[in-house]
Design an enzyme around this catalytic site. Structure first.
Site, PDB file in Angstrom:
ATOM      1  N   ASP A 115      18.246  20.509  53.685  1.00 11.64           N
ATOM      2  CA  ASP A 115      17.046  21.284  54.038  1.00 11.64           C
ATOM      3  C   ASP A 115      17.112  21.724  55.501  1.00 11.64           C
ATOM      4  O   ASP A 115      16.740  22.851  55.850  1.00 11.64           O
ATOM      5  CB  ASP A 115      15.767  20.456  53.825  1.00 11.64           C
ATOM      6  N   TYR A 140      18.942   6.934  45.246  1.00 10.72           N
ATOM      7  CA  TYR A 140      18.237   7.647  44.182  1.00 10.72           C
ATOM      8  C   TYR A 140      18.307   6.903  42.847  1.00 10.72           C
ATOM      9  O   TYR A 140      17.462   7.104  41.978  1.00 10.72           O
ATOM     10  CB  TYR A 140      18.839   9.042  43.975  1.00 10.72           C
TER      11      TYR A 140
HETATM   12  C1  IPM Z   1      17.125  18.746  45.878  1.00 15.39           C
HETATM   13  C2  IPM Z   1      15.734  18.295  45.563  1.00 15.39           C
HETATM   14  C3  IPM Z   1      15.796  17.150  44.559  1.00 15.39           C
HETATM   15  C4  IPM Z   1      16.559  16.009  45.205  1.00 15.39           C
HETATM   16  C5  IPM Z   1      14.421  16.672  44.035  1.00 15.39           C
HETATM   17  C6  IPM Z   1      13.630  17.809  43.445  1.00 15.39           C
HETATM   18  C7  IPM Z   1      14.558  15.551  43.066  1.00 15.39           C
HETATM   19  O1  IPM Z   1      15.060  17.938  46.726  1.00 15.39           O
HETATM   20  O2  IPM Z   1      17.856  19.124  44.949  1.00 15.39           O
HETATM   21  O3  IPM Z   1      17.504  18.736  47.047  1.00 15.39           O
HETATM   22  O4  IPM Z   1      15.992  15.221  45.960  1.00 15.39           O
HETATM   23  O5  IPM Z   1      17.769  15.905  44.949  1.00 15.39           O
HETATM   24 MN    MN Z   2      16.133  18.360  48.563  1.00 19.24          MN
END
Ligand code: IPM
Ligand code: MN
Length: 367
Positions: free
Chosen positions: A249, A141
């Site tokens: 997720d 990231y």
């Molecule tokens: C999360 C989200 C974020 C991430 C995005 C919105 C930048 O998907 O908090 O999981 O990837 O960290």
């Molecule tokens: Mn996420």
């Protein structure tokens, strides 16, 4: 106690779920004799629309000065094609970095009454209670270099970790496991990636300081499969930024809905608390969102940032009681089942908060 909590409603369903969490925080404060000052600041697409960057300097200042930050969601299709500095998500990454919150805790458990609501068999789901510990301010990231070649036909990101970044997040995982079932599953792709080979090495070093906790290493692909086939076999799952994002997720779907998952980002100043779900533009503004992720994030805020463990427990108990009584938002309702709106679900949870240790009703002095 008195505390200042910076609210960042953000985009999509963010404002609705933050309003729900604020209602619960206020209800808890009233019952337990606390005063919480709740401020609201523009963030994400909401800030971009006003001509500001996604994390306006004044918003950052408010967050740094607050005891904790509670965020709804960021993301808006209207800004998804823009340059990086004008994307709502960039504001979130900057905020995490500025607060120094390297440890993202994402608990996922099956609430009572939801064992047979999901897509997995009830036997597979019973007792699932895991904690994803995700590294939040490093890895791919943030790694440099990143960008495009001059002809724009090649793009690159860098997955990069330094030993000290792995050490501190691994320590959070092992400490967390000590208070739980004492198993850490460290996730990597060490059969391919150099950064994963270092990850595995350093996690094993940290593990030697925790002889009472069992460590296992698991490749991310097989981990994704195990998470749907045997989710009850996990206790603490330790992962880097990208793998932790993806697996959380998946964990949401396993326990019934992503709308249920809260998160706490800690390790730096204060702490940042946000539901795991996104801005869900398709249902925004329709009072359909599931507020549980945001309300459970408020509980984590009370526990981790303010040390109010009993208040956090009371919120989680109320969520459990509402779900157990059959309260369902649209994402949780099965075919033919009626569902509650976001505000009705919030009310159902507030109604189950109980009177609090002072009895809740006014006391008569000398009476
Ligand atoms: C999360 C989200 C974020 C991430 C995005 C919105 C930048 O998907 O908090 O999981 O990837 O960290
Ligand atoms: Mn996420």
């Amino acid at each position: 106690m008195h505390a200042t909590i910076a609210l960042l409603p953000g985009d999509g369903i963010g404002p609705e779920v933050v309003a729900a969490a604020a209602d619960v925080l206020e209800a808890v404060a009233g019952r337990r004799g606390h005063t919480f000052t709740l401020t609201r600041s523009p963030f994400g697409a909401a800030a971009l629309r006003a001509g500001d960057p996604p994390l306006p300097p004044a918003t950052l200042e408010t967050c740094l000065a607050a005891d904790a930050v509670l965020l709804g969601a960021v993301g808006d299709p209207a800004f998804s094609e823009g340059p990086r500095e004008r994307r709502p998500e960039t504001g979130l990454l900057e905020l995490r970095k500025a607060l120094g919150v390297y440890a993202n805790l994402r608990p996922a458990r099956v609430w009572p009454g939801l064992e047979d609501g999901g897509s997995l068999r009830a036997e597979t789901l019973r007792g699932v209670d895991l904690l994803i510990v995700r590294e939040l301010i490093g890895g791919i990231y943030f790694g440099e270099p990143r960008g495009r070649t001059s002809d724009r036909r090649e793009a690159f990101d860098t997955m990069r970790y330094a030993a000290h970044e792995i050490e501190r997040i691994a320590a959070v995982a092992f400490e967390s496991a000590r208070g739980r079932r004492k198993l850490v599953t460290s996730v990597d792709k060490a059969n391919v990636l150099e950064s994963s080979r270092l990850w595995r090495e350093v996690v094993a070093e940290v593990a030697s300081g925790y002889p009472d906790v069992r460590l296992e290493h698991q490749l991310v692909d097989s981990c994704a499969m195990r998470l749907v086939s045997d989710p009850g076999s996990f206790d603490v799952m330790l992962a880097g930024n990208l793998f932790g994002d993806i697996l959380s997720d998946e964990a949401g779907a396993v326990v019934g809905s992503l709308g249920l998952l809260p998160s706490a980002s800690v390790g730096g100043s204060g702490g940042l608390f946000e539901p795991v779900h996104g801005s869900a533009p398709d249902i925004a503004g329709r009072n359909l969102a599931n507020p549980v992720g945001a309300i459970a994030s408020a509980a984590m805020l009370l526990r981790h940032a303010l040390g109010l463990g009993a208040e956090a427990d009371a919120i989680e108990t109320a969520i459990g009681a509402a779900l157990d009584a059959g309260c369902r938002t649209a994402d949780l309702a099965r075919e033919g089942e009626s569902s509650l709106s976001c505000t009705e679900m919030t009310r159902a949870i507030v109604d189950r908060l109980g009177p609090g240790p002072t009895g809740g009703s006014p006391r008569l002095r000398n009476g």
